[in-house]
Motif scaffolding. Structure first.
Motif, PDB file in Angstrom:
ATOM      1  N   LEU A  87      -2.639  -6.598  -0.879  1.00  0.00           N
ATOM      2  CA  LEU A  87      -3.671  -5.686  -1.367  1.00  0.00           C
ATOM      3  C   LEU A  87      -4.897  -5.676  -0.473  1.00  0.00           C
ATOM      4  CD1 LEU A  87      -3.479  -6.260  -5.236  1.00  0.00           C
ATOM      5  CD2 LEU A  87      -2.251  -4.616  -3.806  1.00  0.00           C
ATOM      6  N   LYS A 147      -8.018   5.223  -5.108  1.00  0.00           N
ATOM      7  CA  LYS A 147      -6.892   5.026  -6.020  1.00  0.00           C
ATOM      8  C   LYS A 147      -7.148   3.952  -7.066  1.00  0.00           C
ATOM      9  CE  LYS A 147      -3.483   6.629  -2.640  1.00  0.00           C
ATOM     10  NZ  LYS A 147      -2.236   6.319  -1.912  1.00  0.00           N
ATOM     11  N   ASN A 176      -7.641   0.604  -9.214  1.00  0.00           N
ATOM     12  CA  ASN A 176      -7.151  -0.775  -9.302  1.00  0.00           C
ATOM     13  C   ASN A 176      -5.656  -0.927  -9.000  1.00  0.00           C
ATOM     14  OD1 ASN A 176      -9.752  -1.172 -10.144  1.00  0.00           O
ATOM     15  ND2 ASN A 176      -9.234  -1.791 -12.223  1.00  0.00           N
ATOM     16  N   TRP A 177      -5.352  -2.108  -8.408  1.00  0.00           N
ATOM     17  CA  TRP A 177      -3.978  -2.482  -8.089  1.00  0.00           C
ATOM     18  C   TRP A 177      -3.702  -3.904  -8.587  1.00  0.00           C
ATOM     19  CZ3 TRP A 177      -0.470   0.194  -4.622  1.00  0.00           C
ATOM     20  CH2 TRP A 177      -0.979   1.367  -4.073  1.00  0.00           C
ATOM     21  N   ASN A 207      -0.115   0.402  -8.733  1.00  0.00           N
ATOM     22  CA  ASN A 207      -1.402   1.092  -8.712  1.00  0.00           C
ATOM     23  C   ASN A 207      -1.732   1.570 -10.134  1.00  0.00           C
ATOM     24  OD1 ASN A 207      -2.657   4.140  -7.144  1.00  0.00           O
ATOM     25  ND2 ASN A 207      -3.772   2.348  -7.828  1.00  0.00           N
ATOM     26  N   ASN A 209      -4.963   4.046 -11.114  1.00  0.00           N
ATOM     27  CA  ASN A 209      -5.164   5.397 -10.578  1.00  0.00           C
ATOM     28  C   ASN A 209      -5.602   6.351 -11.689  1.00  0.00           C
ATOM     29  OD1 ASN A 209      -4.805   7.996  -9.262  1.00  0.00           O
ATOM     30  ND2 ASN A 209      -3.551   6.907  -7.768  1.00  0.00           N
ATOM     31  N   ARG A 254       0.443   6.711 -10.695  1.00  0.00           N
ATOM     32  CA  ARG A 254       0.423   5.261 -10.937  1.00  0.00           C
ATOM     33  C   ARG A 254       1.804   4.683 -10.601  1.00  0.00           C
ATOM     34  NH1 ARG A 254      -2.938   5.000 -16.713  1.00  0.00           N
ATOM     35  NH2 ARG A 254      -4.907   5.834 -15.870  1.00  0.00           N
ATOM     36  N   ARG A 265       4.808   1.675   0.630  1.00  0.00           N
ATOM     37  CA  ARG A 265       3.536   2.340   0.361  1.00  0.00           C
ATOM     38  C   ARG A 265       3.061   3.053   1.619  1.00  0.00           C
ATOM     39  NH1 ARG A 265      -1.610   1.351   1.562  1.00  0.00           N
ATOM     40  NH2 ARG A 265      -1.046  -0.638   2.530  1.00  0.00           N
TER      41      ARG A 265
END
Length: 564
Positions: free
Chosen positions: A325, A478, A480-481, A503, A506, A512, A537
């Motif tokens: 990340l 985008k 939070n992950w 994700n 999103n 997401r 990704r």
């Protein structure tokens, strides 16, 4: 077909040579080499949508592979080498489209003794830090910018080395129109004056790029000259190095394939590095200023997304994170000139980073039985300050030490701790600022906070399990992950892993996505084979601060790597 047969013959001859190597080594020299294949079967994925809600679909040729076979033969002072490459049915997605079919890619003959080193054919070289010249191969990035020509290295004494070269740069299976000339001299003053505790070297570099263009009545010369000087000093645990580079006036390329005959500017770079290191403690600081320092063997290649025909090495000098990340918003060095509008002007970058590590001793209150390692890092980069004129005539005047718009910053801490003979853990916190507008020339700014934690448990000397968890909070883009990775090592030969990046934050629920992967690898002696399935990704893949863009995709990947 002829090219495929040629590569097949190379493979058979390499195997035959390898089998006879031991008994012929004394009289007939030695053979070494290797083979690498990276293949992917791209699949349709209706659950993975792009920003326009289009599902990911496989390309026209869904099964693709990049294949490399190299063989070196060494006898006495001579070494001969050849590398063949095949891309079937095409190269992997977003590799340089010049990589296609099968052909002999590089070859060389080299003579080397204590004082002389002569290479004819394709070769790799770096002068100083590489800010003026570095040629290298990195297959993960699709880079092979070797020079084809001749290189001569002369080392008459232990304290003096002189390099001279001429060549044309590899592009696909061909070479550039531009011609490269270079010379580099390095003198070890500490050897001359018999310094006992100090090391002191100085170096001087010249690089010339000669390329004719189709520009009518050019206001610039075909030959661009570049010069550099450097100094390296070490005293006990202290070290210092610096390099200054200058590139003569040349036409600026702001838009791909368009040479600006009305904007003729020089370029320069300053690099400083100093630090102190001893057992259990170290501190290192780096400062770099770049102004108009893009350097390609063909001018119109500037800005291409494949790093094709790039002559110099301008990596991002930031922390190279191993957490997935933390590499979503990864910085790319900004050596280019852009005068698009009043809200997007730049002529380079200025900034640096500082690293500090400290090991708490074993037996101390914070070190415990096995000690504790702490590492701190901070990096920050800005555009150059100065005056920029976007209307005709376009021009700019920069301040040598002037900070303009902020591009990027990264503050992070890592703590690693071994608890006993079987169990160890690691923890990281990272805060990043990423200016998409100036780095990607799109729009927006992103602030992120990232937490990462990992643990490794050894069941025996050869069997272990590693679990890694991450979370990223972002205030825009985008959002939070979350990510999780589990890896199992069944001895030294076999590894299995499963991972997912989600994700979940999103703002658009349709985007997401889960980026899941499952894979395994097996190693036997010098051969490694790996098989995986999952999603890629879209974004940047970086190695050593140099990046390649990859699109979103789903598929099965197979890689094979062996050496002999």
């Amino acid at each position: 077909m002829r090219k495929i047969i040629l590569l097949g013959l190379l493979t058979l001859s390499a195997g035959a040579f390898a089998q006879e190597q031991e008994k012929k080594e004394k009289d007939n020299g030695t053979v070494s080499g290797g083979f690498e294949s990276n293949a992917q079967w791209y699949l349709n994925d209706t659950g993975l949508l792009d920003e326009f809600y289009n599902p990911v679909v496989h390309p026209e040729h869904p099964i693709r592979s990049n294949n490399y076979l190299f063989v070196n033969y060494k006898i006495k002072n001579w070494t001969f080498g050849i590398q063949g490459e095949a891309y079937a049915q095409e190269a992997l997605l977003n590799y340089n489209p010049k990589y296609k079919d099968a052909n002999v890619a590089t070859y060389f003959a080299q003579f080397q003794n204590e004082k002389i080193d002569i290479t004819a054919g394709y070769y790799y070289e770096q002068f100083g830090s590489g800010l003026l010249l570095r040629t290298w191969e990195d297959r993960a990035l699709g880079i092979n910018n070797a020079l084809r020509g001749i290189r001569f290295i002369y080392k008459p004494t232990s304290y003096f080395t002189l390099k001279t070269l001429y060549g044309q740069q590899r592009t696909g299976f061909d070479v550039s129109e531009g011609k490269i000339y270079g010379t580099d001299a390095e003198l070890a003053l500490s050897d001359i004056f018999k310094f006992e505790k100090d090391e002191l070297t100085i170096g001087l570099t010249y690089v010339g790029r000669d390329e004719e263009t189709d520009v009518a009545n050019p206001k610039f010369n075909d030959l661009t000259n570049a010069f550099a000087g450097r100094l390296n000093f070490t005293h006990n645990s202290f070290y210092f190095s610096t390099e200054f580079d200058y590139k003569s006036k040349d036409a600026v390329v702001q838009v791909r394939n368009q040479i600006d005959n009305n904007l003729i500017k020089p370029g320069n770079a300053l690099l400083l590095n100093l630090g102190y290191s001893k057992k259990g403690f170290g501190i290192d600081g780096t400062f770099r200023r770049l102004e108009n320092m893009s350097f390609y063997s063909e001018r119109i290649a500037k800005g291409n997304q494949y790093n094709d025909l790039i002559m110099n090495y301008v990596p991002s000098l930031t922390k190279q994170h191993h957490y997935n990340l933390a590499n979503i918003y990864v910085y790319q060095a900004q050596p280019n000139v852009i005068l698009n509008d009043v809200n997007l002007v730049k002529a380079g970058e200025i900034g640096g980073q500082i690293d500090l590590f400290y090991n708490f001793k074993k037996g101390s209150s914070l070190g415990g039985k096995y000690g504790t390692k702490v590492a701190l890092n901070y990096s920050e980069y800005h555009g150059l300050g100065g005056e920029f004129y976007i209307f005709a005539p376009q021009d700019y005047h920069t301040d040598f030490i002037g900070f303009g718009k902020k591009y990027f910053s990264d503050a992070n801490i890592e703590i690693s701790k071994k608890w006993n003979e079987k169990w160890q853990t690691g923890f990281s916190f990272i805060h990043q600022y990423y200016n998409k507008k100036y780095i990607e020339e799109t729009y927006g700014e992103v602030n992120t906070n990232i937490l990462g934690a990992e643990t490794t448990y050894k069941f025996s000397e050869s069997k272990s399990m590693r679990v890694q968890g991450e979370h990223l909070w972002a205030d825009s883009d985008k959002k939070n992950w979350a990510a999780l990775l589990a890896e199992f090592n069944f001895g030294t030969k076999y590894t299995v892993y499963v991972s997912d990046m989600y994700n979940y934050g999103n703002d658009d629920e349709k985007l997401r996505h889960h980026y899941y992967n499952i894979g395994n690898s097996y190693r036997y002696k010098s051969t490694r084979i790996a098989l995986s399935y999952g999603r890629q990704r879209g974004g940047l893949v970086c190695v050593g601060g140099v990046c390649r863009y990859v699109p979103e995709s789903t598929g099965v990947s197979l890689s094979l790597n062996t050496s002999f």
